[in-house]
Design an enzyme around this catalytic site. Structure first.
Site, PDB file in Angstrom:
ATOM      1  N   ASP A 236      52.744  63.766  70.401  1.00 36.10           N
ATOM      2  CA  ASP A 236      51.989  64.917  69.879  1.00 36.10           C
ATOM      3  C   ASP A 236      52.519  65.554  68.590  1.00 36.10           C
ATOM      4  O   ASP A 236      53.724  65.725  68.439  1.00 36.10           O
ATOM      5  CB  ASP A 236      51.985  66.067  70.897  1.00 36.10           C
ATOM      6  CG  ASP A 236      51.778  65.625  72.321  1.00 36.10           C
ATOM      7  OD1 ASP A 236      51.481  64.455  72.558  1.00 36.10           O
ATOM      8  OD2 ASP A 236      51.928  66.489  73.212  1.00 36.10           O
TER       9      ASP A 236
ATOM     10  N   GLU B 252      46.333  69.542  78.897  1.00 34.79           N
ATOM     11  CA  GLU B 252      47.548  69.608  78.078  1.00 34.79           C
ATOM     12  C   GLU B 252      47.189  70.134  76.688  1.00 34.79           C
ATOM     13  O   GLU B 252      46.027  70.065  76.269  1.00 34.79           O
ATOM     14  CB  GLU B 252      48.161  68.202  77.910  1.00 34.79           C
ATOM     15  CG  GLU B 252      48.582  67.530  79.207  1.00 34.79           C
ATOM     16  CD  GLU B 252      49.249  66.168  79.012  1.00 34.79           C
ATOM     17  OE1 GLU B 252      50.297  65.943  79.618  1.00 34.79           O
ATOM     18  OE2 GLU B 252      48.711  65.324  78.267  1.00 34.79           O
TER      19      GLU B 252
HETATM   20  C1  FRU Z   1      50.862  65.351  75.765  1.00 33.14           C
HETATM   21  C2  FRU Z   1      52.187  65.650  76.443  1.00 33.14           C
HETATM   22  C3  FRU Z   1      52.428  67.135  76.512  1.00 33.14           C
HETATM   23  C4  FRU Z   1      53.918  67.209  76.622  1.00 33.14           C
HETATM   24  C5  FRU Z   1      54.357  66.070  75.728  1.00 33.14           C
HETATM   25  C6  FRU Z   1      55.614  65.395  76.183  1.00 33.14           C
HETATM   26  O1  FRU Z   1      50.798  64.114  75.158  1.00 33.14           O
HETATM   27  O2  FRU Z   1      52.208  65.062  77.730  1.00 33.14           O
HETATM   28  O3  FRU Z   1      51.744  67.777  77.553  1.00 33.14           O
HETATM   29  O4  FRU Z   1      54.418  68.443  76.185  1.00 33.14           O
HETATM   30  O5  FRU Z   1      53.300  65.149  75.712  1.00 33.14           O
HETATM   31  O6  FRU Z   1      56.062  64.497  75.231  1.00 33.14           O
END
Ligand code: FRU
Length: 528
Positions: free
Chosen positions: A52, A234
């Protein structure tokens, strides 16, 4: 009988390709995966794993981009915040890692804001701190069976985002007993003079308010029986935006989820509504949004966890966005070795009120792309004839940094199929079927696909929500990605692909007689 309309046939490029090709199987080795796949104008980390985008803000002429990063391996691992900056959203300068994991946990996704009034008191008087809020993920506690291993914490920078110090009072929000409790995104609420933070909590978004960025109060929750819920929610984002060509302001909640996207795996839906400082109420036609609704920021399989930049000097009716160009279904398996994953091209979001009173979030490439778009071809009213070759054989387009815009008048029961291909037989097929009013991308023959059975399992589709007879298409092509903006960005599809050799040809095939391209513009992107 079908008519074939060749938009452009890059035979010279193909010729130079086939000359190199005579080197046989050494070619792939000598060209190398690195050169074959590392994008030309999309951000990738120099090395290793990325997911992300995090903590983006603009300050003193610099766009900052942080990202979920595992610097020691090419699959997901203990998360850090990587960091890159850019003055133009095109050339990125990767910086040292911004935030490292510590005894409280890995550093998961989050956001950053420029605390212009020093409401946090974390800087000396007259100075401007940058405040980042992220999730601590305590992997040890998770392993030991705890369900409260995620909490929210703060780090701050007193040097315009270059170096970061963790706040002494972390975590600032303890886990209230929710297993998935993460990804805080902060926004200044001008009207109510408060900070608002939204985070994802399993199957809902939780909204908190604060006056000083360190003390937070839960204001309300959203998500019960609304929208898609095929997976965990998320990476939300929540911001006000002026409706295009009006004085009305609405609030938009962007909400990623995984799995459960329109075409499977990871994806991002959005909700539009009103916010009174405490409660978010979706507009009338979104009140009962079903699981299979059409409010998706991008219908392709590869735009996930995207959020917007803070503190840009953009007009009130624009937000700047970037997403992670992959999907958890196969992100760790895509055939790159030195680095893994890239970001979408940055996008400008606008909110449009349609004739039927619905609100749609439009995305278009950030305007910085205009500066490097060198127009190579402009033509209007192109009439088709069978097997017409529209682009001369000696064109020297490079297909891996290309922008194409075209307008086509569409009619019922017809197929408009673009075919991006190379002489190895790889082809990426996409377009529009007017009979079922659907856009599609089929990457089942696009090159390497066997690294995951999910990668090309199905043809991705997107319903067309515009009813205009004129279909506008904008295509951004890089070595391993295609971003399709239809109807000025009302419907977007982003997907990645891994051809065995560079793509060399793009044609448009239609089943229509007397087919006309109203307008065609082809730009070569000229990068530094
Ligand atoms: C989304 C996610 C988020 C988390 C991150 C961990 O892709 O699962 O929810 O904070 O990636 O790398």
């Amino acid at each position: 009988m079908k008519k074939f309309l060749c938009l452009f046939l890059l035979s010279q490029f193909m010729m130079s390709w086939s000359q190199t090709q005579s080197a046989g199987s050494d070619l792939n080795n000598s060209l190398g995966e690195e050169e074959l796949y590392r994008p030309n104008f999309h951000f990738t980390p120099e090395q290793n794993w990325m997911n992300d985008p995090n903590g983006m803000f603009f300050y003193e002429g610099q766009y900052h981009l942080f990202f979920q990063h595992y610097p020691d391996g090419n699959t997901w691992g203990p998360m850090h915040w990587g960091h890159a900056t850019s003055e133009n959203l095109l050339d990125w300068d990767e910086k040292p890692i911004a935030i490292y994991p510590d005894e409280l946990g890995y550093i998961f996704s989050g956001s950053a804001v420029v605390d212009l009034e020093n409401t946090s008191g974390l800087a000396e008087d007259g100075e401007t701190p940058i405040i980042a809020m992220f999730t601590y993920h305590d992997a040890e506690a998770e392993k030991n069976g705890s369900t409260t291993f995620q909490s929210q914490a703060i780090a701050y920078s007193l040097d315009q985002g270059q170096t970061w110090k963790k706040y002494d009072g972390n975590p600032v929000i303890k886990n209230p007993g929710i297993r998935d409790f993460r990804d805080p995104k902060i926004q200044w609420d001008e009207l109510n003079e408060q900070w608002i933070m939204v985070l994802a909590a399993q199957d809902k978004s939780l909204f908190y308010t604060s006056k000083n960025l360190t003390d937070w109060e839960l204001a309300f929750e959203f998500g019960n029986k609304i929208g898609a819920h095929g997976g965990v929610w998320e990476c939300p984002d929540f911001f006000p935006i002026q409706v295009k060509d009006s004085n009305e302001t609405k609030w938009v909640l962007i909400q990623s989820l995984n799995p459960g996207a329109y075409n499977g795996g990871s994806g991002t839906q959005y909700f539009v509504g009103d916010f009174d400082g405490k409660n978010f109420t979706p507009v009338a036609d979104q009140k009962n949004l079903e699981a299979n609704h059409t409010y998706w920021l991008d219908f392709g399989k590869d735009n996930y966890a995207g959020v917007t930049w803070a503190n840009t000097n953009m007009k009130e009716d624009h937000k700047l966005f970037i997403g992670w160009m992959s999907n958890w279904q196969y992100a760790e398996k895509v055939p790159t070795t030195k680095w893994r994953s890239s970001m979408t091209f940055p996008r400008e979001l606008t909110l449009v009120k349609k004739e039927d009173s619905s609100y749609r979030l439009f995305s278009e490439p950030a305007n910085q792309i205009d500066k490097i778009s060198k127009q190579k071809r402009q033509e209007s009213k192109i009439k088709s004839a069978e097997n017409t070759l529209l682009l001369a054989d000696d064109s020297k387009f490079e297909m891996d940094k290309l922008r194409v815009k075209l307008k086509v008048t569409i009619s019922g029961n017809k197929r408009y199929t673009f075919n991006l291909s190379n002489d190895q037989g790889d082809s990426l097929v996409f377009g529009f079927h007017s009979a079922d009013n659907t856009f599609f991308i089929d990457r089942s023959k696009s090159g390497k696909i066997n690294f995951s059975e999910k990668f090309a399992e199905k043809i991705s589709t997107a319903p067309r929500t515009s009813d205009d007879d004129l279909l506008e298409v904008e295509i951004l092509l890089d070595k391993t990605s295609i971003e399709l903006f239809y109807d000025e960005g009302e419907t977007v599809m982003t997907e990645i692909f891994f051809p065995n050799s560079p793509m060399t040809q793009l044609e448009l095939i239609t089943s229509e007689d007397n087919f006309t391209i109203e307008d065609l513009n082809i730009y070569q992107l000229e990068l530094n």
